[in-house]
Design a protein around this motif. Sequence first.
Motif, PDB file in Angstrom:
ATOM      1  N   THR A  76       1.085  -1.570  -0.178  1.00 54.63           N
ATOM      2  CA  THR A  76      -0.429   0.258   0.257  1.00 54.63           C
ATOM      3  C   THR A  76       0.775   0.853   0.012  1.00 54.63           C
ATOM      4  O   THR A  76       1.831   1.036   1.064  1.00 54.63           O
ATOM      5  CB  THR A  76      -0.843  -0.249   0.928  1.00 54.63           C
ATOM      6  OG1 THR A  76      -2.019  -0.932   1.008  1.00 54.63           O
ATOM      7  CG2 THR A  76      -1.878   1.202   1.542  1.00 54.63           C
ATOM      8  N   TRP A  77       0.228   1.999  -0.614  1.00 50.53           N
ATOM      9  CA  TRP A  77       1.122   3.689  -1.024  1.00 50.53           C
ATOM     10  C   TRP A  77       0.733   4.787  -0.983  1.00 50.53           C
ATOM     11  O   TRP A  77      -0.461   4.594  -2.099  1.00 50.53           O
ATOM     12  CB  TRP A  77       2.145   3.568  -2.228  1.00 50.53           C
ATOM     13  CG  TRP A  77       3.252   4.373  -2.452  1.00 50.53           C
ATOM     14  CD1 TRP A  77       2.893   5.640  -3.085  1.00 50.53           C
ATOM     15  CD2 TRP A  77       4.186   4.548  -2.036  1.00 50.53           C
ATOM     16  NE1 TRP A  77       4.133   6.740  -2.765  1.00 50.53           N
ATOM     17  CE2 TRP A  77       4.584   6.046  -2.217  1.00 50.53           C
ATOM     18  CE3 TRP A  77       5.504   3.440  -0.839  1.00 50.53           C
ATOM     19  CZ2 TRP A  77       6.064   6.536  -1.329  1.00 50.53           C
ATOM     20  CZ3 TRP A  77       6.766   3.898  -0.122  1.00 50.53           C
ATOM     21  CH2 TRP A  77       6.603   6.195  -0.782  1.00 50.53           C
ATOM     22  N   ASN A  78       0.916   5.989  -0.172  1.00 52.05           N
ATOM     23  CA  ASN A  78      -0.616   7.245   0.096  1.00 52.05           C
ATOM     24  C   ASN A  78      -1.847   6.379  -0.415  1.00 52.05           C
ATOM     25  O   ASN A  78      -2.781   7.138  -0.931  1.00 52.05           O
ATOM     26  CB  ASN A  78      -0.450   7.669  -1.287  1.00 52.05           C
ATOM     27  CG  ASN A  78       1.398   8.713  -0.858  1.00 52.05           C
ATOM     28  OD1 ASN A  78       1.549   8.646   0.628  1.00 52.05           O
ATOM     29  ND2 ASN A  78       1.272   8.646  -2.225  1.00 52.05           N
ATOM     30  N   GLY A  79      -2.052   5.494   0.610  1.00 47.45           N
ATOM     31  CA  GLY A  79      -4.115   4.551   0.428  1.00 47.45           C
ATOM     32  C   GLY A  79      -4.252   3.413  -0.465  1.00 47.45           C
ATOM     33  O   GLY A  79      -5.669   2.982  -1.094  1.00 47.45           O
ATOM     34  N   GLN A  80      -3.223   3.776  -1.411  1.00 49.40           N
ATOM     35  CA  GLN A  80      -3.318   2.703  -2.799  1.00 49.40           C
ATOM     36  C   GLN A  80      -2.939   1.189  -2.475  1.00 49.40           C
ATOM     37  O   GLN A  80      -1.927   1.496  -2.486  1.00 49.40           O
ATOM     38  CB  GLN A  80      -3.032   3.507  -4.162  1.00 49.40           C
ATOM     39  CG  GLN A  80      -2.775   2.903  -5.094  1.00 49.40           C
ATOM     40  CD  GLN A  80      -3.042   3.130  -6.726  1.00 49.40           C
ATOM     41  OE1 GLN A  80      -2.048   4.871  -6.353  1.00 49.40           O
ATOM     42  NE2 GLN A  80      -2.386   3.137  -7.995  1.00 49.40           N
ATOM     43  N   ARG A  81      -3.720   0.948  -2.389  1.00 49.88           N
ATOM     44  CA  ARG A  81      -3.553  -0.894  -2.930  1.00 49.88           C
ATOM     45  C   ARG A  81      -2.686  -1.243  -4.186  1.00 49.88           C
ATOM     46  O   ARG A  81      -3.370  -0.848  -4.925  1.00 49.88           O
ATOM     47  CB  ARG A  81      -4.239  -1.428  -2.875  1.00 49.88           C
ATOM     48  CG  ARG A  81      -4.512  -1.876  -0.676  1.00 49.88           C
ATOM     49  CD  ARG A  81      -5.069  -2.784  -0.164  1.00 49.88           C
ATOM     50  NE  ARG A  81      -5.455  -3.228   0.928  1.00 49.88           N
ATOM     51  CZ  ARG A  81      -6.236  -4.008   1.345  1.00 49.88           C
ATOM     52  NH1 ARG A  81      -7.461  -4.633   0.758  1.00 49.88           N
ATOM     53  NH2 ARG A  81      -6.876  -3.295   3.151  1.00 49.88           N
ATOM     54  N   THR A  82      -2.336  -2.320  -4.463  1.00 54.59           N
ATOM     55  CA  THR A  82      -0.766  -2.487  -5.392  1.00 54.59           C
ATOM     56  C   THR A  82      -1.983  -3.911  -6.366  1.00 54.59           C
ATOM     57  O   THR A  82      -2.102  -4.453  -5.166  1.00 54.59           O
ATOM     58  CB  THR A  82       0.364  -2.612  -5.544  1.00 54.59           C
ATOM     59  OG1 THR A  82       0.697  -3.257  -7.215  1.00 54.59           O
ATOM     60  CG2 THR A  82       0.497  -3.831  -4.528  1.00 54.59           C
ATOM     61  N   THR A  83      -1.603  -3.978  -7.149  1.00 53.56           N
ATOM     62  CA  THR A  83      -3.099  -5.235  -7.669  1.00 53.56           C
ATOM     63  C   THR A  83      -1.653  -6.223  -8.389  1.00 53.56           C
ATOM     64  O   THR A  83      -1.994  -7.341  -8.879  1.00 53.56           O
ATOM     65  CB  THR A  83      -3.362  -4.933  -8.656  1.00 53.56           C
ATOM     66  OG1 THR A  83      -2.982  -3.842 -10.116  1.00 53.56           O
ATOM     67  CG2 THR A  83      -5.023  -4.198  -8.596  1.00 53.56           C
ATOM     68  N   HIS A  84      -0.789  -6.494  -7.956  1.00 57.75           N
ATOM     69  CA  HIS A  84      -0.040  -6.762  -8.170  1.00 57.75           C
ATOM     70  C   HIS A  84       1.439  -6.925  -7.013  1.00 57.75           C
ATOM     71  O   HIS A  84       1.134  -7.218  -6.551  1.00 57.75           O
ATOM     72  CB  HIS A  84       1.249  -5.824  -9.126  1.00 57.75           C
ATOM     73  CG  HIS A  84       2.235  -6.608 -10.022  1.00 57.75           C
ATOM     74  ND1 HIS A  84       3.251  -6.561 -10.393  1.00 57.75           N
ATOM     75  CD2 HIS A  84       2.292  -7.865 -10.161  1.00 57.75           C
ATOM     76  CE1 HIS A  84       4.323  -7.065 -10.613  1.00 57.75           C
ATOM     77  NE2 HIS A  84       3.181  -8.291 -10.716  1.00 57.75           N
ATOM     78  N   ILE A  85       2.669  -8.350  -7.022  1.00 56.59           N
ATOM     79  CA  ILE A  85       2.979  -8.120  -6.148  1.00 56.59           C
ATOM     80  C   ILE A  85       3.829  -7.438  -5.446  1.00 56.59           C
ATOM     81  O   ILE A  85       3.950  -6.582  -5.541  1.00 56.59           O
ATOM     82  CB  ILE A  85       3.446  -9.032  -6.758  1.00 56.59           C
ATOM     83  CG1 ILE A  85       5.469  -9.107  -8.272  1.00 56.59           C
ATOM     84  CG2 ILE A  85       3.312 -10.524  -6.838  1.00 56.59           C
ATOM     85  CD1 ILE A  85       6.088 -10.304  -8.664  1.00 56.59           C
ATOM     86  N   GLY A  86       3.986  -7.696  -4.115  1.00 55.90           N
ATOM     87  CA  GLY A  86       4.193  -7.156  -2.446  1.00 55.90           C
ATOM     88  C   GLY A  86       6.049  -6.353  -3.777  1.00 55.90           C
ATOM     89  O   GLY A  86       5.824  -4.689  -3.109  1.00 55.90           O
ATOM     90  N   GLU A  87       6.715  -6.676  -4.392  1.00 60.44           N
ATOM     91  CA  GLU A  87       8.165  -6.447  -4.110  1.00 60.44           C
ATOM     92  C   GLU A  87       8.168  -5.404  -5.584  1.00 60.44           C
ATOM     93  O   GLU A  87       8.890  -4.529  -5.791  1.00 60.44           O
ATOM     94  CB  GLU A  87       9.098  -7.428  -4.338  1.00 60.44           C
ATOM     95  CG  GLU A  87       9.163  -8.109  -5.590  1.00 60.44           C
ATOM     96  CD  GLU A  87       8.146  -9.671  -5.146  1.00 60.44           C
ATOM     97  OE1 GLU A  87       8.068 -10.450  -6.657  1.00 60.44           O
ATOM     98  OE2 GLU A  87       7.902  -9.137  -4.146  1.00 60.44           O
ATOM     99  N   TRP A  88       7.406  -5.265  -6.426  1.00 61.50           N
ATOM    100  CA  TRP A  88       7.215  -4.450  -7.718  1.00 61.50           C
ATOM    101  C   TRP A  88       6.119  -2.799  -7.252  1.00 61.50           C
ATOM    102  O   TRP A  88       6.386  -2.442  -7.941  1.00 61.50           O
ATOM    103  CB  TRP A  88       6.234  -5.112  -9.138  1.00 61.50           C
ATOM    104  CG  TRP A  88       7.072  -6.083  -9.537  1.00 61.50           C
ATOM    105  CD1 TRP A  88       8.450  -7.083  -8.975  1.00 61.50           C
ATOM    106  CD2 TRP A  88       7.972  -5.790 -10.248  1.00 61.50           C
ATOM    107  NE1 TRP A  88       9.140  -7.741  -9.724  1.00 61.50           N
ATOM    108  CE2 TRP A  88       8.592  -7.217 -11.039  1.00 61.50           C
ATOM    109  CE3 TRP A  88       7.984  -5.238 -11.893  1.00 61.50           C
ATOM    110  CZ2 TRP A  88       9.090  -7.209 -12.326  1.00 61.50           C
ATOM    111  CZ3 TRP A  88       8.712  -5.664 -12.780  1.00 61.50           C
ATOM    112  CH2 TRP A  88       9.103  -6.003 -13.292  1.00 61.50           C
ATOM    113  N   ILE A  89       5.944  -2.764  -5.666  1.00 62.59           N
ATOM    114  CA  ILE A  89       5.376  -1.738  -5.654  1.00 62.59           C
ATOM    115  C   ILE A  89       5.619  -0.842  -6.383  1.00 62.59           C
ATOM    116  O   ILE A  89       5.156   0.324  -6.504  1.00 62.59           O
ATOM    117  CB  ILE A  89       5.606  -1.441  -3.860  1.00 62.59           C
ATOM    118  CG1 ILE A  89       3.741  -0.624  -3.999  1.00 62.59           C
ATOM    119  CG2 ILE A  89       6.081  -1.509  -2.940  1.00 62.59           C
ATOM    120  CD1 ILE A  89       3.375  -0.483  -2.689  1.00 62.59           C
TER     121      ILE A  89
END
Length: 479
Positions: A76-89
């Motif tokens: 999660t970055w600035n309230g936005q969740r990535t829909t992908h794998i964690g290490e690619w955020i």
Amino acid sequence: MNLLRRSLTATLLFAAPFAHAHLDGSKPDATPITHPVLAIQETESSAQRDARMEWWREARFGMFIHWGLYSIPAGTWNGQRTTHIGEWIMNDLSIPVADYKALAPQFNPTGFSAHDIVALAKSAGMKYIVITAKHHDGFAMYDSKVDPFNIVAATPFKRDPLRELAEECRKQGVKLGFYYSQAQDWTAPGGAAAVTGNHDPKTGHWDKAQEGSFDDYLRNKAIPQMEELLDNYKEYPVVVWFDTPKEMTPERAAEVVKVLNRHPNLIWNNRLGGTYEGDTETPEQYIPAQGFPGRDWESCMTINDTWGFKSYDTNFKSTETLLRNLIDIASKGGNYLLNIGPDSHGIVPAPEAERLQQMGQWLKVNGEAIYGTSATIFDTPTGTFSATEKGHNGQPKFIPTWNWRSTTTPTRVYVEILTWPKGSFHVDKMPRKVTSAYLLADPAHKPLKVTQNGDSLDVQLPSRALDPIATVLVLNTSK
């Protein structure tokens, strides 16, 4: 990880003309290639290769560890969740370099225990560990003198986890390897990057701080850091695990090979790029239908859906699924590299640790059917190809069946029975003479009735399985 990102695929095909099919699990192009520098695989004899690969082939089961700064945002970055794998955020959400680097002062994983992680691997029955020394975000998880963006110089932790893991691996008898992202580096000027969203269509960059020469990055950061990793941890690493070889031409890869060749016992995978085959095929998140006959191979897979820690990814595979994967892979002559993703404190998520410990309990009883074995000698199908679903490379998806698998040694055939049959185990064609049979989980190894008529074989079984996931039938054989 996630080599098969569509955005990266086209670049891989352009940069390494025979590499892409090789990397995602299909057959490599057989066209002979002349490399600027010959790798050890191209100069050693078959006997030398067998000796170099011996421990790895016997191991069958290893631990992958994806751990780094990305464990702080945890998806999660600035309230936005990535829909992908964690290490690619960082790449997926186009995080500016300065903002991502600002995570380093927050990284203080005081819960990390090299002893506990190596002990977990050992209790799971894993024989080796491969950890991310530097992932695509460019952050080194060790004491690098080449670049200050590392866990010792840039964080309050001030410790070198790789050195601590190396010490524990020596003490506990587990081998250690390092993953190193040789091409992608999203925080170093000139480092490669995958094209996502509105990234530069040529470089993949989204921040002016990333601009620079790839050759300078390779010469001044990547290769010197690889030298540190290969020279500073005594007998480790025994494995180097490369990934996503964007921009890695044969000439660039040859400069890396010069370094690798100084370590003649090293094992490295097929993701360096520049058309170098390496030692191992690396199917990612799947098990190839037939394995890779004639090639060493290793399926790398996650326990949930991410490699690097994501706080909200709770889609953990069952212990049954994980054990079936291990058995299936071993039956096809491959290794299983199963991932854990510690959190920002250095703690392995409890559901991951629990499943590994449960796998270890099965292996304590049945490990001889996995370690040091070869692929099945039976030609019995282990599944079917879908008429409608597509799998890797657009080919029909392989749908496994879960009746049984088999592994082999020169004097034994192990049958891992996944669905308990009524009455007896039967095969139409048994290539060897069976002299006796018993169940591995039976402490008394009580002999079972064997009937062998011509090619066919029947072994009388008790009414119930001895293990709810897989009961191993041992067939002692003579040729």
